[in-house]
Motif scaffolding. Structure first.
Motif, PDB file in Angstrom:
ATOM      1  N   ALA A  79       7.523   0.659   7.640  1.00  8.03           N
ATOM      2  CA  ALA A  79       7.247  -0.779   7.573  1.00  8.03           C
ATOM      3  C   ALA A  79       7.468  -1.430   8.936  1.00  8.03           C
ATOM      4  N   THR A  82       4.602  -0.303  11.335  1.00  6.13           N
ATOM      5  CA  THR A  82       3.354  -1.015  11.039  1.00  6.13           C
ATOM      6  C   THR A  82       3.389  -2.430  11.602  1.00  6.13           C
ATOM      7  N   ALA A 106       2.402  -7.656   6.580  1.00  2.94           N
ATOM      8  CA  ALA A 106       3.293  -6.549   6.937  1.00  2.94           C
ATOM      9  C   ALA A 106       4.727  -7.019   7.159  1.00  2.94           C
TER      10      ALA A 106
END
Length: 293
Positions: A79, A82, A106
């Motif tokens: 996470a 990204t 995100a």
């Protein structure tokens, strides 16, 4: 004339007897406890102190379990990666509305991770604060024992040395930062992404720095929270030894040297009082006898 002689002698004898009774009580009665104020009161507060730290420990362990379950079931690293990639892409093309939307999307799982990290840090701070209070109360109780506390001195060193493993200002481990729950809260808010606009490169740079700060905060908090369990164990072990020493230290908790000094002073004062009474009463008795004759 005989009655007149007998009465002063009886009065003198009764005065001396009363004085001796007072002195015997002073000599034989137990010495009073040394007044040490808050330090001596630490022993009476210890049951509540133990209860408070045990409650904080239980709450921390539950939150720690939740945190570890979260990071085990969520790919926090992916996470974060990204989110970093989208920030870099927006820095190249700040006008891309699609990438901005992707950035904001995100950011949500990273914010969620921040919330978990904040809860972990909050529980850890409360646990450490109670453990530190427990530590302070144990040391105060130790000092109240006087010379009996000397036998416990070697047992304090493991605690002192272990605290050095914490980051400054508590310890000396400069590899990690002293990150608070409030610090994580600020990072979590900053990761909302709502303030990021396509043309705002400076905000993107700040956003990227926030992600890096969150990564660092996670490492530091996980390290710090991992120390609390052993710190508490060391305090419990010391508490057990302290109780044993305190239970065998005698009713007065006075040091040996203080007891000797107090007893010697008591005896000297008593002897001086006897001499003084005799010096006062005997001349008076002789004068009364001579007057009666």
């Amino acid at each position: 004339m005989k009655a007149a002689m007998r009465n002063p002698r009886n009065a003198m004898a009764l005065s001396l007897l009363a004085a001796l009774v007072v002195l015997l009580v002073a000599w034989l009665a137990p010495l009073p406890r040394l007044v040490l104020g808050e330090e001596e009161a630490a022993a009476t507060r210890m049951p509540q102190t133990r209860s408070d730290v045990a409650r904080a420990k239980s709450n921390f362990e539950q939150v720690e379990t939740n945190y570890k379950n979260y990071v085990a079931t969520h790919d926090v690293g992916a996470a974060l990666t990204t989110l970093e990639s989208l920030v870099r892409a927006l820095q190249v093309d700040p006008t891309s509305a699609g990438q901005l939307t992707g950035l904001q999307s995100a950011a949500r799982p990273v914010q969620e991770y921040g919330a978990q990290l904040k809860a972990y840090a909050t529980a850890g701070e409360a646990y450490f604060a109670q453990a530190k209070h427990y530590d302070d109360e144990l040391m105060a109780w130790t000092r109240s024992l006087g010379a009996d506390s000397e036998s416990l001195r070697p047992d304090t060193w493991p605690i002192v040395e272990y605290l050095k493993l914490y980051p400054p200002p508590t310890g000396e481990k400069a590899d990690y930062a002293n990150v608070s729950a409030a610090d994580v809260d600020r990072l979590e808010v900053a990761l909302g992404g709502a303030a990021v606009t396509p043309a705002d490169k400076s905000t993107l740079v700040q956003f990227q720095a926030t992600i890096a700060d969150l990564k660092s905060a996670g490492r530091s908090i996980e390290y710090v929270e991992s120390l609390h369990s052993q710190y508490f164990t060391l305090l419990q072990n010391y508490d057990t030894k302290l109780q044993a020493v305190a239970s065998g230290s005698g009713a007065s908790n006075l040091s040996g040297s203080r007891t000797i000094i107090a007893t010697a002073t008591n005896l000297l004062v008593g002897a001086a009082l006897v001499v003084g009474l005799v010096a006062i009463l005997l001349p008076r008795g002789r004068k009364e006898n001579e007057a009666a004759v």
